[in-house]
Every structure is written in C-alpha cells, then in structure tokens.
Design an enzyme around this catalytic site. Sequence first.
Site, PDB file in Angstrom:
ATOM      1  N   LYS A   1      34.743  33.040  -3.591  1.00  7.28           N
ATOM      2  CA  LYS A   1      34.362  31.766  -3.755  1.00  7.28           C
ATOM      3  C   LYS A   1      35.203  30.661  -3.162  1.00  7.28           C
ATOM      4  O   LYS A   1      35.992  31.239  -3.025  1.00  7.28           O
ATOM      5  CB  LYS A   1      34.141  31.923  -5.326  1.00  7.28           C
ATOM      6  CG  LYS A   1      32.958  33.325  -6.363  1.00  7.28           C
ATOM      7  CD  LYS A   1      33.152  33.129  -7.305  1.00  7.28           C
ATOM      8  CE  LYS A   1      31.816  33.926  -7.789  1.00  7.28           C
ATOM      9  NZ  LYS A   1      32.239  33.391  -9.165  1.00  7.28           N
TER      10      LYS A   1
ATOM     11  N   TYR B   1      21.604  31.796  -8.145  1.00  4.50           N
ATOM     12  CA  TYR B   1      22.187  32.107  -9.811  1.00  4.50           C
ATOM     13  C   TYR B   1      20.794  31.967 -10.082  1.00  4.50           C
ATOM     14  O   TYR B   1      21.403  31.820 -11.572  1.00  4.50           O
ATOM     15  CB  TYR B   1      23.711  31.039 -10.233  1.00  4.50           C
ATOM     16  CG  TYR B   1      25.068  31.799  -9.755  1.00  4.50           C
ATOM     17  CD1 TYR B   1      25.120  32.471  -9.489  1.00  4.50           C
ATOM     18  CD2 TYR B   1      25.341  30.761  -9.144  1.00  4.50           C
ATOM     19  CE1 TYR B   1      26.607  32.699  -9.553  1.00  4.50           C
ATOM     20  CE2 TYR B   1      26.982  30.932  -8.120  1.00  4.50           C
ATOM     21  CZ  TYR B   1      27.366  32.903  -8.587  1.00  4.50           C
ATOM     22  OH  TYR B   1      28.617  32.595  -8.343  1.00  4.50           O
TER      23      TYR B   1
ATOM     24  N   ASN C   1      36.731  33.030 -10.913  1.00  4.52           N
ATOM     25  CA  ASN C   1      37.054  34.479 -10.608  1.00  4.52           C
ATOM     26  C   ASN C   1      37.365  34.747  -9.258  1.00  4.52           C
ATOM     27  O   ASN C   1      37.021  36.097  -8.841  1.00  4.52           O
ATOM     28  CB  ASN C   1      36.232  35.051 -11.888  1.00  4.52           C
ATOM     29  CG  ASN C   1      34.940  35.114 -11.257  1.00  4.52           C
ATOM     30  OD1 ASN C   1      34.207  34.949 -10.850  1.00  4.52           O
ATOM     31  ND2 ASN C   1      34.170  36.202 -12.653  1.00  4.52           N
TER      32      ASN C   1
ATOM     33  N   HIS D   1      32.490  37.434  -5.739  1.00  9.55           N
ATOM     34  CA  HIS D   1      31.313  37.688  -6.056  1.00  9.55           C
ATOM     35  C   HIS D   1      30.597  39.100  -5.908  1.00  9.55           C
ATOM     36  O   HIS D   1      30.930  38.924  -4.763  1.00  9.55           O
ATOM     37  CB  HIS D   1      29.869  36.643  -6.177  1.00  9.55           C
ATOM     38  CG  HIS D   1      28.607  37.202  -6.292  1.00  9.55           C
ATOM     39  ND1 HIS D   1      27.665  37.059  -7.175  1.00  9.55           N
ATOM     40  CD2 HIS D   1      27.673  38.309  -4.891  1.00  9.55           C
ATOM     41  CE1 HIS D   1      27.245  37.611  -6.820  1.00  9.55           C
ATOM     42  NE2 HIS D   1      26.288  38.303  -5.838  1.00  9.55           N
TER      43      HIS D   1
ATOM     44  N   GLU E   1      20.042  38.630  -2.461  1.00 11.60           N
ATOM     45  CA  GLU E   1      21.043  37.975  -2.086  1.00 11.60           C
ATOM     46  C   GLU E   1      21.657  38.053  -0.399  1.00 11.60           C
ATOM     47  O   GLU E   1      21.911  37.238  -0.033  1.00 11.60           O
ATOM     48  CB  GLU E   1      22.183  38.570  -2.805  1.00 11.60           C
ATOM     49  CG  GLU E   1      22.299  38.151  -4.705  1.00 11.60           C
ATOM     50  CD  GLU E   1      22.937  38.601  -5.020  1.00 11.60           C
ATOM     51  OE1 GLU E   1      24.460  39.108  -4.840  1.00 11.60           O
ATOM     52  OE2 GLU E   1      22.747  38.589  -6.661  1.00 11.60           O
TER      53      GLU E   1
HETATM   54  P1  IDP Z   1      29.453  38.591 -12.317  1.00 13.05           P
HETATM   55  O1  IDP Z   1      30.116  38.272 -10.646  1.00 13.05           O
HETATM   56  O2  IDP Z   1      30.319  39.487 -12.600  1.00 13.05           O
HETATM   57  O3  IDP Z   1      28.227  39.599 -12.009  1.00 13.05           O
HETATM   58  P2  IDP Z   1      27.874  37.332 -13.833  1.00 13.05           P
HETATM   59  O4  IDP Z   1      26.811  37.642 -15.842  1.00 13.05           O
HETATM   60  O5  IDP Z   1      26.647  37.438 -13.031  1.00 13.05           O
HETATM   61  O6  IDP Z   1      28.983  37.805 -13.198  1.00 13.05           O
HETATM   62  O7  IDP Z   1      28.312  36.008 -13.890  1.00 13.05           O
HETATM   63  C1  IDP Z   1      27.973  34.920 -12.864  1.00 13.05           C
HETATM   64  C2  IDP Z   1      29.573  33.756 -12.751  1.00 13.05           C
HETATM   65  O8  IDP Z   1      28.986  33.352 -14.145  1.00 13.05           O
HETATM   66  C3  IDP Z   1      30.142  34.899 -13.445  1.00 13.05           C
HETATM   67  O9  IDP Z   1      31.077  35.984 -12.134  1.00 13.05           O
HETATM   68  C4  IDP Z   1      31.262  34.098 -14.129  1.00 13.05           C
HETATM   69  O10 IDP Z   1      32.079  33.345 -12.996  1.00 13.05           O
HETATM   70  C5  IDP Z   1      30.657  32.681 -14.638  1.00 13.05           C
HETATM   71  N1  IDP Z   1      30.362  33.678 -15.612  1.00 13.05           N
HETATM   72  C6  IDP Z   1      29.741  34.745 -16.396  1.00 13.05           C
HETATM   73  N2  IDP Z   1      29.383  34.457 -17.608  1.00 13.05           N
HETATM   74  C7  IDP Z   1      30.171  33.203 -17.814  1.00 13.05           C
HETATM   75  C8  IDP Z   1      30.372  32.601 -19.168  1.00 13.05           C
HETATM   76  O11 IDP Z   1      30.385  32.814 -20.193  1.00 13.05           O
HETATM   77  N3  IDP Z   1      31.502  31.705 -19.688  1.00 13.05           N
HETATM   78  C9  IDP Z   1      32.299  30.722 -17.954  1.00 13.05           C
HETATM   79  N4  IDP Z   1      31.667  31.530 -16.733  1.00 13.05           N
HETATM   80  C10 IDP Z   1      30.765  32.752 -16.777  1.00 13.05           C
HETATM   81 MG    MG Z   2      26.315  38.691 -10.934  1.00 13.67          MG
END
Ligand code: IDP
Ligand code: MG
Length: 138
Positions: A9, A49, A112, A115, A126
């Site tokens: 990212k 997304y 984070n 992805h 994707e």
């Molecule tokens: P993942 O990246 O581990 O698959 P997902 O649930 O698909 O997680 O969510 C996509 C991205 O959205 C996450 O990597 C994170 O950066 C962000 N995200 C997910 N849940 C939250 C939240 O509750 N608050 C803020 N950002 C979130």
């Molecule tokens: Mg995800």
Amino acid sequence: MERTLVLVKPNGVARGLVGEVVARLERRGFEIKAAKMLMVSEDLASRHYAEHVGKGFYKDLVDFITSGPVFAMAVAGPSAIQVVRAMMGATNPVNAAPGTVRGDFALDMGQNVVHSSDGPESAEREIGLFFAPEELIA
Ligand code: IDP
Ligand code: MG
C-alpha cells in the site's frame, strides 16, 4: 498451485518496504507472476474494495489506497492465499504476530502496509482488476 494478489500500500511504498515484502515472498518459495508500480484510480479502488462500500471506514480506505503509488503483485504457490495472508498478519496490526509484515511494520489498521486476497474468487477477481492477461506469466 494457487494465485493471490498482493499490494504494498502507499505507506509501504513510501517507507521503502517493497523489497522487504518481495524478499519475504521469494524466500518462502512463492513465484511472482506479475508485478508493477501504479497509481490506483478511484474507479479501480471502488472495484477492488466493492465489498466494503457502505462501511464507516470506506471513504478513508479509498482515500488512502489512491493517495500514492502502490506496488501490485500476482503471487503463486501452494495454498498461496492462506499462506500469504498468514505472512501478512492480522488486519489490525495491533493483533498481528511478530514475524508477519503487519506485525513487524504496522500499528494502524487503516494503514496496514499490505493487502492480500482472502479467497479463490477474490484472488482471481483482484488479479484481473490489476493485471491484463498478457501481463501475467503462465
Ligand atoms: P484485510 O486487508 O485483512 O483483508 P478487510 O476486512 O478486507 O481486511 O479490510 C480491508 C482494509 O480495510 C484493511 O486492510 C484495513 O486497512 C481496512 N479496515 C478494515 N476494517 C477497518 C476498520 O474497522 N477501521 C479502519 N480500517 C479498516
Ligand atoms: Mg480483505
């Protein structure tokens, strides 16, 4: 043999972590079938997304992923989806184990660093969003 999409990212690219992520995947034995640096458009972000549309963090998610260059890879190997997600660590880096990418390089859930796809359908969907067929090594 399975394929998954990995993104470094914008904060990972800005912090110079592309090589670190690539090195971990290569050392583990995965093959990189496609890779490129790109700016994610609003359109691509909304497709990537799509499952998160309507959630409270959706706007921040799109703003962040479109904020700077992203390094995208199609990564292949045995159980690639599950193994790569384990290597990336928990979505919330506060819970990510040391030794994972998020556990070693992140603290903020919204930023984070990486992805990776969460299942076979999303992986192929994707990869298709980020790469044209001719960009993928067979
Ligand atoms: P993942 O990246 O581990 O698959 P997902 O649930 O698909 O997680 O969510 C996509 C991205 O959205 C996450 O990597 C994170 O950066 C962000 N995200 C997910 N849940 C939250 C939240 O509750 N608050 C803020 N950002 C979130
Ligand atoms: Mg995800």
